[in-house]
Design a protein around this motif. Structure first.
Motif, mmCIF file in Angstrom:
data_model
loop_
_atom_site.group_PDB
_atom_site.id
_atom_site.type_symbol
_atom_site.label_atom_id
_atom_site.label_comp_id
_atom_site.label_asym_id
_atom_site.label_seq_id
_atom_site.Cartn_x
_atom_site.Cartn_y
_atom_site.Cartn_z
ATOM 1 N N ALA A 1 1.689 6.931 -6.731
ATOM 2 C CA ALA A 1 0.459 7.539 -7.245
ATOM 3 C C ALA A 1 0.777 8.798 -8.031
ATOM 4 C CB ALA A 1 -0.484 7.857 -6.089
ATOM 5 N N ASP B 1 2.216 1.791 -3.399
ATOM 6 C CA ASP B 1 1.179 2.335 -4.274
ATOM 7 C C ASP B 1 0.997 3.821 -4.033
ATOM 8 O OD1 ASP B 1 -1.006 -0.602 -4.242
ATOM 9 O OD2 ASP B 1 0.761 -0.114 -5.456
ATOM 10 N N ASP B 2 0.993 4.213 -2.756
ATOM 11 C CA ASP B 2 0.846 5.631 -2.426
ATOM 12 C C ASP B 2 2.029 6.433 -2.959
ATOM 13 O OD1 ASP B 2 -1.511 5.104 -1.160
ATOM 14 O OD2 ASP B 2 -0.665 5.080 0.867
ATOM 15 N N ARG B 3 3.230 5.880 -2.820
ATOM 16 C CA ARG B 3 4.432 6.591 -3.264
ATOM 17 C C ARG B 3 4.432 6.791 -4.766
ATOM 18 N NH1 ARG B 3 9.255 4.931 -5.196
ATOM 19 N NH2 ARG B 3 8.731 2.747 -4.886
ATOM 20 N N ALA C 1 0.833 -1.208 0.000
ATOM 21 C CA ALA C 1 0.000 0.000 0.000
ATOM 22 C C ALA C 1 0.863 1.251 0.000
ATOM 23 C CB ALA C 1 -0.926 -0.012 1.216
ATOM 24 N N ALA C 2 1.948 1.218 0.800
ATOM 25 C CA ALA C 2 2.855 2.364 0.845
ATOM 26 C C ALA C 2 3.490 2.599 -0.511
ATOM 27 C CB ALA C 2 3.932 2.138 1.904
#
Length: 261
Positions: A30, A26-28, A23-24
């Protein structure tokens, strides 16, 4: 029962950490260019790159494969790796054996950051086709061993990533046949930035984008040893994203399960 409970808790914690890490990531990534997909490649008898061979990789329109030759170089390769990491982009680095031998830390970093490690001979002669067959094979094989030892600590009988690019694209039917018997794919290119020639980053960017727009897709050749290419790369990645291009990372078919997503 207690030991079983502890194992279950440990497995649950490991799973939770893996999910949180994904998830981290993916956030990084985005809103960044990113790597659109992993392309599983069967290296057996494969010769790709329409500048020299009849076929290329199975790419859709607006898909590109980024490749870098001649490194690693401590003055430029770390900068290139940071630029790629900033945009969550994965590339293929065709390293020269003597450079890998001199800078194993950079070879390990290339792999640790999720890139594909290919091979580019031991000494990078102007062209392997202009030296004797035996000397050419020896240079190729020595490069394989140097790269593998730098990357993994030892050289096995089979390459982890059986991808090779001839220096200066100087192949011969005999050398191509030799690599085929070893199950090693030969990579050419579909287009390049001509970054072996001295030019400004702005001129190089315009040149490669013009060629890419004409081709529509393909394997692109750069050199991570060239400061002008390092200087150009952030603008190039931004141009790819702005114009709807997608980055594809080829990996050997046996390695697809462990490739970065």
């Amino acid at each position: 029962m207690l030991s079983q409970f502890v194992r279950l808790v440990a497995l649950s914690l490991a799973f939770s950490l893996a999910v949180a890490s994904a998830a981290a990531a993916d956030d990084r990534c985005a809103g960044k260019l990113g790597t659109a997909r992993i392309l599983s490649v069967d290296p057996a008898g494969l010769h790709v790159g329409t500048k020299h061979f009849p076929q290329t990789l199975a790419l859709a329109d607006h898909e590109v494969v980024l490749t870098f030759d001649d490194g690693p170089n401590p003055g430029t390769t770390p900068k290139m790796l940071k630029i790629l990491a900033d945009q969550c982009v994965h590339a293929t680095f065709f390293v020269v054996g003597r450079n890998a031998q001199a800078h194993p830390d950079l070879v390990k970093r290339i792999i640790a950051e999720g890139h594909t490690l290919g091979h580019h001979s031991m000494t990078h002669p102007m062209t392997l086709a202009d030296i004797s067959y035996d000397k050419a094979v020896a240079d190729i094989e020595q490069g394989f061993r140097a790269d593998e030892k730098a990357a993994y600590g030892h050289a096995g009988t089979r390459l982890r990533v059986p991808f090779f690019r001839f220096p200066g694209f100087g192949s011969s039917p005999e050398l191509l046949a030799y690599l085929d018997t070893r199950g090693i794919a030969t990579f050419g290119a579909d287009l390049w930035a001509s970054d072996w020639e001295k030019q400004t980053p702005e001129h190089q960017l315009n040149l490669v984008m013009e060629r890419l727009q004409h081709a529509g897709k393909g394997i692109i050749l750069f050199h991570d040893t060239r400061a002008q290419t390092v200087a150009m790369m952030p603008a190039f990645l931004a141009a790819l994203q702005a114009q709807g291009y997608r980055v594809v990372q080829p990996v050997p078919v046996a390695n697809v399960a462990s490739a970065p997503q």
